[in-house]
Design a protein around this motif. Structure first.
Motif, PDB file in Angstrom:
ATOM      1  N   PRO A   3      35.281 -18.211   9.552  1.00 32.15           N
ATOM      2  CA  PRO A   3      33.873 -18.448   9.157  1.00 32.15           C
ATOM      3  C   PRO A   3      33.087 -17.150   9.017  1.00 32.15           C
ATOM      4  O   PRO A   3      32.098 -16.917   9.721  1.00 32.15           O
ATOM      5  CB  PRO A   3      33.358 -19.308  10.319  1.00 32.15           C
ATOM      6  N   ILE A   4      33.514 -16.317   8.084  1.00 30.31           N
ATOM      7  CA  ILE A   4      32.855 -15.035   7.840  1.00 30.31           C
ATOM      8  C   ILE A   4      31.760 -15.231   6.789  1.00 30.31           C
ATOM      9  O   ILE A   4      31.949 -15.969   5.822  1.00 30.31           O
ATOM     10  CB  ILE A   4      33.874 -13.989   7.344  1.00 30.31           C
ATOM     11  N   LYS A   5      30.665 -14.561   6.975  1.00 28.69           N
ATOM     12  CA  LYS A   5      29.564 -14.672   6.017  1.00 28.69           C
ATOM     13  C   LYS A   5      30.041 -14.284   4.619  1.00 28.69           C
ATOM     14  O   LYS A   5      30.645 -13.244   4.419  1.00 28.69           O
ATOM     15  CB  LYS A   5      28.410 -13.758   6.439  1.00 28.69           C
ATOM     16  N   GLY A   6      29.783 -15.134   3.662  1.00 26.85           N
ATOM     17  CA  GLY A   6      30.167 -14.869   2.277  1.00 26.85           C
ATOM     18  C   GLY A   6      31.423 -15.573   1.838  1.00 26.85           C
ATOM     19  O   GLY A   6      31.679 -15.709   0.638  1.00 26.85           O
ATOM     20  N   VAL A   7      32.232 -16.038   2.787  1.00 24.42           N
ATOM     21  CA  VAL A   7      33.478 -16.726   2.429  1.00 24.42           C
ATOM     22  C   VAL A   7      33.195 -18.036   1.707  1.00 24.42           C
ATOM     23  O   VAL A   7      33.905 -18.413   0.769  1.00 24.42           O
ATOM     24  CB  VAL A   7      34.333 -16.984   3.689  1.00 24.42           C
TER      25      VAL A   7
ATOM     26  N   SER B  25      33.256 -11.537 -11.232  1.00 26.91           N
ATOM     27  CA  SER B  25      32.829 -11.197  -9.878  1.00 26.91           C
ATOM     28  C   SER B  25      31.409 -10.655  -9.809  1.00 26.91           C
ATOM     29  O   SER B  25      30.762 -10.750  -8.792  1.00 26.91           O
ATOM     30  CB  SER B  25      33.790 -10.155  -9.291  1.00 26.91           C
ATOM     31  N   SER B  26      30.929 -10.035 -10.881  1.00 32.62           N
ATOM     32  CA  SER B  26      29.575  -9.457 -10.904  1.00 32.62           C
ATOM     33  C   SER B  26      29.363  -8.500  -9.738  1.00 32.62           C
ATOM     34  O   SER B  26      28.286  -8.443  -9.139  1.00 32.62           O
ATOM     35  CB  SER B  26      28.522 -10.579 -10.859  1.00 32.62           C
ATOM     36  N   GLY B  27      30.408  -7.745  -9.419  1.00 34.18           N
ATOM     37  CA  GLY B  27      30.291  -6.759  -8.352  1.00 34.18           C
ATOM     38  C   GLY B  27      30.580  -7.302  -6.968  1.00 34.18           C
ATOM     39  O   GLY B  27      30.694  -6.536  -6.013  1.00 34.18           O
ATOM     40  N   ILE B  28      30.684  -8.610  -6.820  1.00 33.47           N
ATOM     41  CA  ILE B  28      30.975  -9.217  -5.526  1.00 33.47           C
ATOM     42  C   ILE B  28      32.490  -9.409  -5.418  1.00 33.47           C
ATOM     43  O   ILE B  28      33.115  -9.869  -6.360  1.00 33.47           O
ATOM     44  CB  ILE B  28      30.269 -10.580  -5.384  1.00 33.47           C
ATOM     45  N   PRO B  29      33.097  -9.053  -4.290  1.00 30.55           N
ATOM     46  CA  PRO B  29      34.550  -9.223  -4.171  1.00 30.55           C
ATOM     47  C   PRO B  29      34.966 -10.686  -4.363  1.00 30.55           C
ATOM     48  O   PRO B  29      34.281 -11.601  -3.882  1.00 30.55           O
ATOM     49  CB  PRO B  29      34.841  -8.764  -2.734  1.00 30.55           C
ATOM     50  N   ARG B  30      36.045 -10.883  -5.051  1.00 31.23           N
ATOM     51  CA  ARG B  30      36.609 -12.227  -5.185  1.00 31.23           C
ATOM     52  C   ARG B  30      37.457 -12.489  -3.954  1.00 31.23           C
ATOM     53  O   ARG B  30      38.363 -11.723  -3.638  1.00 31.23           O
ATOM     54  CB  ARG B  30      37.453 -12.311  -6.454  1.00 31.23           C
ATOM     55  N   VAL B  31      37.188 -13.560  -3.231  1.00 30.75           N
ATOM     56  CA  VAL B  31      37.904 -13.881  -2.003  1.00 30.75           C
ATOM     57  C   VAL B  31      38.937 -14.958  -2.290  1.00 30.75           C
ATOM     58  O   VAL B  31      38.607 -16.017  -2.823  1.00 30.75           O
ATOM     59  CB  VAL B  31      36.929 -14.365  -0.898  1.00 30.75           C
ATOM     60  N   VAL B  32      40.177 -14.671  -1.926  1.00 27.69           N
ATOM     61  CA  VAL B  32      41.270 -15.604  -2.208  1.00 27.69           C
ATOM     62  C   VAL B  32      42.164 -15.740  -0.977  1.00 27.69           C
ATOM     63  O   VAL B  32      42.152 -14.899  -0.075  1.00 27.69           O
ATOM     64  CB  VAL B  32      42.128 -15.119  -3.397  1.00 27.69           C
TER      65      VAL B  32
ATOM     66  N   LEU C  42      42.318  -3.780  -3.315  1.00 25.66           N
ATOM     67  CA  LEU C  42      42.561  -5.026  -2.585  1.00 25.66           C
ATOM     68  C   LEU C  42      42.302  -4.807  -1.103  1.00 25.66           C
ATOM     69  O   LEU C  42      42.864  -3.888  -0.497  1.00 25.66           O
ATOM     70  CB  LEU C  42      44.016  -5.479  -2.793  1.00 25.66           C
ATOM     71  N   ALA C  43      41.447  -5.629  -0.532  1.00 27.68           N
ATOM     72  CA  ALA C  43      41.217  -5.614   0.914  1.00 27.68           C
ATOM     73  C   ALA C  43      41.853  -6.857   1.510  1.00 27.68           C
ATOM     74  O   ALA C  43      41.696  -7.956   0.973  1.00 27.68           O
ATOM     75  CB  ALA C  43      39.726  -5.574   1.231  1.00 27.68           C
ATOM     76  N   ILE C  44      42.567  -6.681   2.603  1.00 28.25           N
ATOM     77  CA  ILE C  44      43.261  -7.790   3.248  1.00 28.25           C
ATOM     78  C   ILE C  44      42.732  -7.953   4.660  1.00 28.25           C
ATOM     79  O   ILE C  44      42.761  -7.009   5.455  1.00 28.25           O
ATOM     80  CB  ILE C  44      44.782  -7.539   3.277  1.00 28.25           C
ATOM     81  N   ILE C  45      42.232  -9.146   4.954  1.00 29.12           N
ATOM     82  CA  ILE C  45      41.757  -9.444   6.299  1.00 29.12           C
ATOM     83  C   ILE C  45      42.898 -10.097   7.059  1.00 29.12           C
ATOM     84  O   ILE C  45      43.294 -11.226   6.784  1.00 29.12           O
ATOM     85  CB  ILE C  45      40.532 -10.385   6.271  1.00 29.12           C
ATOM     86  N   GLY C  46      43.455  -9.355   8.014  1.00 28.25           N
ATOM     87  CA  GLY C  46      44.568  -9.867   8.795  1.00 28.25           C
ATOM     88  C   GLY C  46      45.843  -9.074   8.557  1.00 28.25           C
ATOM     89  O   GLY C  46      46.261  -8.895   7.409  1.00 28.25           O
ATOM     90  N   ALA C  47      46.447  -8.589   9.645  1.00 29.13           N
ATOM     91  CA  ALA C  47      47.679  -7.802   9.550  1.00 29.13           C
ATOM     92  C   ALA C  47      48.856  -8.555  10.149  1.00 29.13           C
ATOM     93  O   ALA C  47      49.706  -7.980  10.827  1.00 29.13           O
ATOM     94  CB  ALA C  47      47.501  -6.450  10.240  1.00 29.13           C
TER      95      ALA C  47
ATOM     96  N   ILE D 178      31.506 -10.501   3.962  1.00 29.95           N
ATOM     97  CA  ILE D 178      32.376 -10.147   2.835  1.00 29.95           C
ATOM     98  C   ILE D 178      31.720  -9.107   1.937  1.00 29.95           C
ATOM     99  O   ILE D 178      32.397  -8.234   1.376  1.00 29.95           O
ATOM    100  CB  ILE D 178      32.729 -11.410   2.013  1.00 29.95           C
ATOM    101  N   ALA D 179      30.411  -9.173   1.839  1.00 28.47           N
ATOM    102  CA  ALA D 179      29.691  -8.237   0.963  1.00 28.47           C
ATOM    103  C   ALA D 179      29.820  -6.799   1.413  1.00 28.47           C
ATOM    104  O   ALA D 179      29.565  -5.868   0.631  1.00 28.47           O
ATOM    105  CB  ALA D 179      28.226  -8.639   0.885  1.00 28.47           C
TER     106      ALA D 179
END
Length: 428
Positions: free
Chosen positions: A120-124, A134-141, A156-161, A231-232
């Protein structure tokens, strides 16, 4: 209402394996699947990811993925065409404890798999879908969305290792994407021995020089002990949510009277029996061991119970692999776990750089740790990273299942030159 011997809900690795095995034992089986047969693993998980691992470019990976998935899906369709199996192409829904759709049976197997666990991250909740600008906003997948991207992201940013995050980080870094991995814990791959995990992470951080076609430049950037609040705040074109998976439970499970939890999945005992007699839950949906090969072996164990056939499947010995480059693999406890539990052990190490086959292959990065009991030489576990480490750990898994000691392993001939000699070296 048609009576059959066995109803299966879900045609993923556990479900279709249960159907195949039960049908060969003479049972009349009905299997429900509301999506593509093969489940997450075949369609949007293990197989597509490994196709990316073994492709040189993003474009090649996408092309090969479609071909490989289609071929394997046809194979599953062939398995489910057995005369004792009826495939119902719709979601299986319980009416009561013995009825699903238009079929009834004394025995039912739930094999509905798992789904992405979104933090539950802000922006998800405002994530953009594939194909949207995207208009400058990261696409979250999630992993499925990343596999469906039509163009390779530059950043590419990855949340979680964990396993998913590390595999995609390795793949896209090799494709030439600038990759950043953000992890709340102090080290990647928590199921892997911390020494092995750290060495693998440090290797993946190293700058790489491309060959003129792959575009590889820098290594992967890791931000450990870091939490994402918005996310922003992430500087990337695409953000991959790789924070694990959760069991895919259905509200209609309550119609059968079984006990289940939205986070933990369906409650089962050590033999995968639910709280209702005759109903079993296998694979990711029971939350025990979220691995495709675990689901397949659980399927066999459950069908054996139904037909009254004993087996000696060791679910306490469950090997696993992470297909980064180089890959990593493990079976049994980590060194930290052995220490925490007060278990006496000795650690035997060996290295890829000392192996003739690894040198010939140009794959000298890697280390193996073998844990053994000082009392009787029993093998307690093995963790490794390096080329084909999954194959080596698989050998250890077999030895552990057969209670092999290191003295007995030392007497076993290993082909020269092979990477399996790395394991032999650890006991000499």
């Amino acid at each position: 209402m048609s009576k059959v011997d066995l109803i299966i809900i879900g045609a993923g690795p556990g479900g279709y394996r249960a159907a195949e095995y039960a049908a060969k034992q003479g049972l009349k089986v009905v299997i429900f699947e509301g999506s593509e047969v093969g489940g997450t693993c075949l369609n949007v998980g293990c197989i597509p990811t490994k196709t990316y691992v073994h492709s040189a470019t993003f474009a090649e990976a996408r092309e090969r993925m479609a071909t490989v998935v289609s071929q394997l899906r046809q194979g599953v369709e062939g398995i489910l065409s057995h005369p004792n199996i009826t495939l119902v192409r719709e979601k299986g829904v319980f009416t009561d404890a013995h009825t699903v759709g238009d079929y009834t049976a004394d025995n039912i197997i739930i094999a509905t798999g798992s789904e992405t666990k979104w933090l539950p991250i802000k922006g998800v909740d405002k994530r953009l879908r594939v194909g949207e600008q995207s208009s400058g906003i990261p696409r979250v997948v999630d992993s499925t969305g990343l596999l469906n991207l039509e163009t390779q992201p530059k950043r590419l940013a990855i949340i979680g290792a964990g396993v998913i995050g590390m595999e995609f980080a390795s793949v896209f870094n090799r494709f030439g994407t600038e990759v950043t991995v953000i992890e709340y814990l102090k080290e990647c791959l928590p199921a892997l021995d911390s020494d092995i995990a750290k060495r693998l992470r440090k290797y993946l951080e190293r700058p790489r020089v491309g060959d003129g076609t792959s575009g590889m430049k820098g290594g992967i950037t890791f931000k450990m002990k870091t939490a994402v609040e918005d996310i922003a705040d992430i500087d990337a074109d695409v953000v991959l949510m790789a924070t694990g998976r959760k069991p895919r439970v259905q509200a209609d499970f309550a119609n059968a009277g079984i006990e289940f939890d939205e986070r933990k999945g369906v409650t089962v005992d050590d033999h995968f029996k639910t709280t209702v007699n005759g109903i079993f839950a296998i694979g990711d949906v029971n939350g025990k061991q979220m691995l495709a090969h675990a689901a397949e072996m659980q399927a066999i164990h459950v069908v054996n119970q139904i037909i009254g056939k004993p087996d000696n499947i060791r679910f306490d010995i469950m090997p696993a692999a992470i297909f980064t480059q180089p890959e990593a693999a493990c079976v049994g406890p980590t060194e930290d776990q052995l220490k925490a539990e007060g278990i006496a052990y000795e650690c035997r190490k060996s290295f890829w750089r000392a192996n003739g086959k690894a040198l010939a292959m140009g794959e000298t990065e890697g280390m193996l740790k073998l844990f053994v009991s000082p009392a009787d030489g029993a093998i307690l576990g093995c963790h490794a990273y390096g080329a084909h480490s999954a194959d080596i750990v698989q050998e250890v898994s077999v030895l552990m299942c057969k209670h092999t000691t290191i003295a007995e392993l030392a007497d076993m001939v290993h082909i020269h030159p092979t990477l399996s000699e790395i394991l032999k070296s650890a006991v000499e």
